[in-house]
Design a protein around this motif. Structure first.
Motif, PDB file in Angstrom:
ATOM      1  N   ILE A 139       3.639   9.897  33.102  1.00 38.17           N
ATOM      2  CA  ILE A 139       2.596   9.025  32.558  1.00 38.17           C
ATOM      3  C   ILE A 139       2.958   8.561  31.156  1.00 38.17           C
ATOM      4  N   LEU A 140       3.446   9.474  30.302  1.00 41.80           N
ATOM      5  CA  LEU A 140       3.819   9.121  28.935  1.00 41.80           C
ATOM      6  C   LEU A 140       5.020   8.195  28.914  1.00 41.80           C
ATOM      7  N   ALA A 141       5.996   8.466  29.791  1.00 41.22           N
ATOM      8  CA  ALA A 141       7.204   7.636  29.827  1.00 41.22           C
ATOM      9  C   ALA A 141       6.865   6.201  30.225  1.00 41.22           C
ATOM     10  N   VAL A 142       6.025   6.042  31.234  1.00 45.17           N
ATOM     11  CA  VAL A 142       5.643   4.688  31.674  1.00 45.17           C
ATOM     12  C   VAL A 142       4.793   4.008  30.615  1.00 45.17           C
ATOM     13  N   GLY A 143       3.873   4.754  30.004  1.00 48.82           N
ATOM     14  CA  GLY A 143       2.996   4.163  29.002  1.00 48.82           C
ATOM     15  C   GLY A 143       3.713   3.752  27.733  1.00 48.82           C
ATOM     16  N   SER A 144       4.807   4.459  27.398  1.00 48.46           N
ATOM     17  CA  SER A 144       5.506   4.189  26.145  1.00 48.46           C
ATOM     18  C   SER A 144       6.570   3.111  26.269  1.00 48.46           C
TER      19      SER A 144
ATOM     20  N   LEU B 299       2.401   4.322  40.121  1.00 45.30           N
ATOM     21  CA  LEU B 299       3.040   5.632  39.930  1.00 45.30           C
ATOM     22  C   LEU B 299       2.262   6.483  38.932  1.00 45.30           C
ATOM     23  N   THR B 300       1.778   5.869  37.846  1.00 40.07           N
ATOM     24  CA  THR B 300       0.981   6.628  36.879  1.00 40.07           C
ATOM     25  C   THR B 300      -0.334   7.092  37.507  1.00 40.07           C
ATOM     26  N   ASN B 301      -0.914   6.258  38.354  1.00 41.95           N
ATOM     27  CA  ASN B 301      -2.123   6.674  39.074  1.00 41.95           C
ATOM     28  C   ASN B 301      -1.825   7.859  39.984  1.00 41.95           C
TER      29      ASN B 301
ATOM     30  N   PHE C  76       2.554  30.942  40.996  1.00 37.01           N
ATOM     31  CA  PHE C  76       1.646  29.797  41.025  1.00 37.01           C
ATOM     32  C   PHE C  76       1.368  29.249  39.634  1.00 37.01           C
ATOM     33  N   LEU C  77       1.356  30.118  38.638  1.00 38.13           N
ATOM     34  CA  LEU C  77       1.204  29.631  37.261  1.00 38.13           C
ATOM     35  C   LEU C  77       2.384  28.761  36.869  1.00 38.13           C
ATOM     36  N   SER C  78       3.590  29.185  37.231  1.00 37.40           N
ATOM     37  CA  SER C  78       4.795  28.406  36.917  1.00 37.40           C
ATOM     38  C   SER C  78       4.757  27.053  37.625  1.00 37.40           C
ATOM     39  N   MET C  79       4.414  27.044  38.913  1.00 39.60           N
ATOM     40  CA  MET C  79       4.355  25.783  39.650  1.00 39.60           C
ATOM     41  C   MET C  79       3.278  24.852  39.094  1.00 39.60           C
ATOM     42  N   TYR C  80       2.150  25.430  38.686  1.00 45.64           N
ATOM     43  CA  TYR C  80       1.075  24.603  38.127  1.00 45.64           C
ATOM     44  C   TYR C  80       1.492  23.971  36.808  1.00 45.64           C
ATOM     45  N   LEU C  81       2.108  24.760  35.932  1.00 51.38           N
ATOM     46  CA  LEU C  81       2.549  24.231  34.636  1.00 51.38           C
ATOM     47  C   LEU C  81       3.630  23.166  34.814  1.00 51.38           C
ATOM     48  N   ILE C  82       4.545  23.380  35.749  1.00 50.06           N
ATOM     49  CA  ILE C  82       5.592  22.382  36.014  1.00 50.06           C
ATOM     50  C   ILE C  82       4.970  21.091  36.542  1.00 50.06           C
ATOM     51  N   THR C  83       3.977  21.228  37.427  1.00 56.14           N
ATOM     52  CA  THR C  83       3.305  20.049  37.987  1.00 56.14           C
ATOM     53  C   THR C  83       2.613  19.241  36.903  1.00 56.14           C
ATOM     54  N   VAL C  84       1.823  19.911  36.073  1.00 55.53           N
ATOM     55  CA  VAL C  84       1.082  19.216  35.022  1.00 55.53           C
ATOM     56  C   VAL C  84       2.036  18.602  34.009  1.00 55.53           C
ATOM     57  N   LEU C  85       3.022  19.367  33.567  1.00 49.44           N
ATOM     58  CA  LEU C  85       3.959  18.865  32.565  1.00 49.44           C
ATOM     59  C   LEU C  85       4.788  17.713  33.115  1.00 49.44           C
ATOM     60  N   GLY C  86       5.302  17.858  34.335  1.00 54.33           N
ATOM     61  CA  GLY C  86       6.141  16.819  34.925  1.00 54.33           C
ATOM     62  C   GLY C  86       5.398  15.510  35.108  1.00 54.33           C
ATOM     63  N   ASN C  87       4.165  15.581  35.613  1.00 59.90           N
ATOM     64  CA  ASN C  87       3.396  14.355  35.827  1.00 59.90           C
ATOM     65  C   ASN C  87       2.912  13.743  34.518  1.00 59.90           C
ATOM     66  N   LEU C  88       2.609  14.580  33.526  1.00 62.67           N
ATOM     67  CA  LEU C  88       2.248  14.048  32.213  1.00 62.67           C
ATOM     68  C   LEU C  88       3.417  13.311  31.577  1.00 62.67           C
ATOM     69  N   ILE C  89       4.619  13.838  31.748  1.00 64.87           N
ATOM     70  CA  ILE C  89       5.804  13.173  31.209  1.00 64.87           C
ATOM     71  C   ILE C  89       6.002  11.813  31.859  1.00 64.87           C
TER      72      ILE C  89
END
Length: 317
Positions: free
Chosen positions: A46-51, A63-65, A31-44
């Motif tokens: 958000i950053l990709a769309v914002g940049s 999509l960012t929402n 669950f730690l691995s899945m949580y980190l992948i979820t947070v990192l993947g969605n942050l990427i």
């Protein structure tokens, strides 16, 4: 001690998956691995769309929402679960349980409404391409996002206030890995008729309505695509909504599968295991679906990686 109403219940026990102590490290790591992948993947995402200024369009605004909501929904559940496994305690406070109910309903509702709005966006983009920029203007996009937030906040507030009116018996064990609304209502000693009516009415109106809205949007999209004569035109039209259709299918299929299977088996343990699909797995897979099936996101990610590498070389220099 005879069962009775306890107006001052301060703690509940989250039984989780009731696995043996020897399996807890494996569950924690998974669950730690899945949580980190979820947070990192969605942050990427958000950053990709914002940049990338080319992605400042209605589709990627929603999509960012959605990515923000996926981070919020998993952060509502998983950190507390990991803390309980690490400390070998299954306790959650009454206030913490109410907070989980409030934020989970909030983010789950936002998931539904954002997917519905994105379906409407794809309908306009494919069926009315010449009027797309006029219809899906910044004002309408902001209004749709605001309405989604307001409805979700009011709904989650209503459900939480309804739970506040309940009194609980000495049996305060929740056979789940988070405070799920239906499980809380079942634990109550007081009359839960009104709670059940509000919950089922909200599911039919606030979840069923958007679901039929999505079905209608894709019915119109498919009808329009079938009317296109060229195979290349059909492929191009379908590719514009393939990612969203995949996410919608994954979200609704897992959610319906969980509730149908739990209703059939009547097993709390099976329901808890099945709930992992839409509470953890679906938010984790969403960034992969959008990044793997979307050329614009791929270009933005490559550009983002290139910028990061360039900054790294400048710092080293």
């Amino acid at each position: 001690m005879e069962p009775g109403n306890l107006t001052g219940v301060s703690e509940f026990l989250l039984l989780g998956f009731s696995e043996g102590p020897e399996l807890q490290p494996l569950v924690f790591g998974l669950f730690l691995s899945m949580y980190l992948i979820t947070v990192l993947g969605n942050l990427i995402i958000i950053l990709a769309v914002g940049s990338d200024s080319h992605l400042h369009t209605p589709m990627y605004f929603f999509l960012t929402n959605l990515s923000f909501v996926d981070i919020g929904s998993t952060s509502t559940i998983i950190p507390k679960m990991l803390t309980n496994i690490q400390t070998q305690r299954k306790v959650i406070t009454y206030e913490g349980c109410l907070s989980q109910i409030y934020f989970f309903i909030l983010f789950a509702g936002l998931d539904v409404y954002l997917l519905t709005v994105m379906a409407y966006d794809r309908f306009v983009a494919i069926c009315h391409p010449l009027h797309y920029t006029v219809i899906m203007n910044h004002w309408l996009c902001g209004l749709l996002a605001l309405v989604s937030w307001v409805i979700s906040i009011l709904h989650s507030l209503l459900e939480s206030l309804m739970v506040l009116q309940l009194s609980f018996c000495t049996e305060v064990e929740i056979p789940h890995f988070f405070c799920e609304l239906n499980q809380m209502i079942q634990l109550a000693c007081s009359n839960t008729f009104l709670n059940n009516m509000v919950m089922y009415f909200a599911i039919m109106l606030l979840a069923g309505g958007p679901f039929f809205g999505i079905l209608y949007s894709y019915y119109k999209i498919v009808s329009f695509i079938c009317g296109i004569s060229s195979a290349q035109g059909k492929h191009k039209a379908f590719s514009t909504c393939a990612s969203h259709l995949s996410v919608v299918s994954l979200f609704y299929c897992t959610s319906l599968g969980v509730y149908l299977s739990s209703a059939a088996t009547q097993s709390s343990h099976a329901s808890a295991v099945a709930s992992v699909m839409y509470t953890v797995v679906t938010p984790m897979l969403n960034p992969f679906i959008y990044s793997l099936r979307n050329r614009d996101i791929k270009r933005a990610l490559m550009r983002l990686c290139g910028m990061a590498a360039l900054k790294g070389s400048i710092v080293q220099g």
